[in-house]
Design an enzyme around this catalytic site. Structure first.
Site, PDB file in Angstrom:
ATOM      1  N   ILE A   6       0.836  -1.194   0.000  1.00 38.08           N
ATOM      2  CA  ILE A   6       0.000   0.000   0.000  1.00 38.08           C
ATOM      3  C   ILE A   6       0.872   1.245   0.000  1.00 38.08           C
ATOM      4  CG2 ILE A   6      -1.855   1.241   1.190  1.00 38.08           C
ATOM      5  CD1 ILE A   6      -2.534  -1.360   2.652  1.00 38.08           C
ATOM      6  N   ASP A  54      10.831   6.870  -2.354  1.00 36.30           N
ATOM      7  CA  ASP A  54      10.191   8.174  -2.461  1.00 36.30           C
ATOM      8  C   ASP A  54       9.447   8.301  -3.784  1.00 36.30           C
ATOM      9  OD1 ASP A  54       9.413  10.786  -2.278  1.00 36.30           O
ATOM     10  OD2 ASP A  54      11.438  11.628  -2.083  1.00 36.30           O
ATOM     11  N   ARG A 113       5.643  -1.533 -12.504  1.00 34.51           N
ATOM     12  CA  ARG A 113       6.638  -2.246 -13.327  1.00 34.51           C
ATOM     13  C   ARG A 113       7.566  -3.094 -12.460  1.00 34.51           C
ATOM     14  NH1 ARG A 113      11.876  -1.936 -15.099  1.00 34.51           N
ATOM     15  NH2 ARG A 113      12.355  -0.122 -13.776  1.00 34.51           N
ATOM     16  N   TYR A 144      -3.370  18.462 -11.689  1.00 34.48           N
ATOM     17  CA  TYR A 144      -3.841  17.292 -10.941  1.00 34.48           C
ATOM     18  C   TYR A 144      -4.704  16.400 -11.833  1.00 34.48           C
ATOM     19  CZ  TYR A 144      -6.101  14.556  -7.235  1.00 34.48           C
ATOM     20  OH  TYR A 144      -6.575  13.532  -6.445  1.00 34.48           O
TER      21      TYR A 144
END
Length: 229
Positions: A6, A54, A113, A144
């Site tokens: 998650i 990150d 990927r 956005y």
């Protein structure tokens, strides 16, 4: 016991999904942007594993994962993290565009990927928590919405490419949801934030888990969740 990875498990929809999965005994792997955030997530979701990577720097995800232990198989990859920075097109800088495109679109593509072998091994499920902005763009939401429209395209293409590998792909499009992100949006809009007006993150979590738990003879491809008030 199923294993789920998650992003965005620290608050809002991601935290609700992680809590629900942990309470039923599933194994969680939570992505954190750095070691400090990893500790916070481990404290918030006891028993969960963490990986550091990150999303704001997707070019480094492969390098980061090469120094950590990945699972052998993954039953679901839940893309829930996201960022928003409103602004009119005439005012948006390239930094604002890139910041949202990197986190909201490029990072999910790269993360998917990198984890496709584990998802194929379990005939797993990829869930993209998109946004109503992934279906319709409004004024001041250009960057956005572009990232979220791109996320829909990513999901649609991935579904076709991985069908024969047994990997299911779902896009969930929540309307405005009571969360720290929504509080930030209201601040940018100059509006008072009243969380009681918007969708409870638990309701979106229910939609996500409905898609994940659907029997293997079917697949939810697209699911919109709108405010009921």
């Amino acid at each position: 016991m199923a294993t789920h990875m998650i992003t965005g498990a620290g608050s809002g929809i991601g935290a609700a999904v992680a809590r629900r999965l942990r309470e039923r005994g599933d194994e969680l792997i939570l992505l954190a942007r750095d070691a400090g955030r990893a500790k916070e997530l481990a404290d918030l979701h006891p028993g969960a594993r963490t990986l550091v990577g990150d999303l704001a720097n997707p070019d480094r995800l492969s390098w980061a994962f090469s120094h950590q232990t990945l699972p052998d198989r993954l039953d679901s990859l839940l893309h829930i993290a996201g960022v928003v920075d409103l602004g009119r097109i005439g005012d948006l800088t390239t930094k604002a565009w890139r910041g949202q495109l990197e986190v909201n679109l490029v990072a999910p593509a790269e993360l998917t990927r990198l984890l496709l072998p584990q998802l194929r091994a379990s005939r797993g499920h990829v869930v993209f928590v998109n946004s109503g902005a992934g279906l319709r763009a409004n004024a001041e939401w250009a960057a956005y919405a572009a990232s979220k429209h791109g996320l829909k395209a990513l999901a649609d293409a991935l579904r076709l490419e991985e069908h024969d590998n047994g990997v299911r792909v779902t896009s969930v499009y929540p309307g405005r949801t009571a969360s720290p992100m929504q509080a930030k949006v209201h601040q940018q809009e100059g509006k008072e934030y009243d969380p009681s007006r918007w969708i409870d993150p638990e309701s979106v979590a229910t939609a996500v888990l409905t898609a994940v738990d659907l029997p293997r003879d079917a697949e939810i491809t697209d699911l919109s969740v709108r405010p009921g008030r």
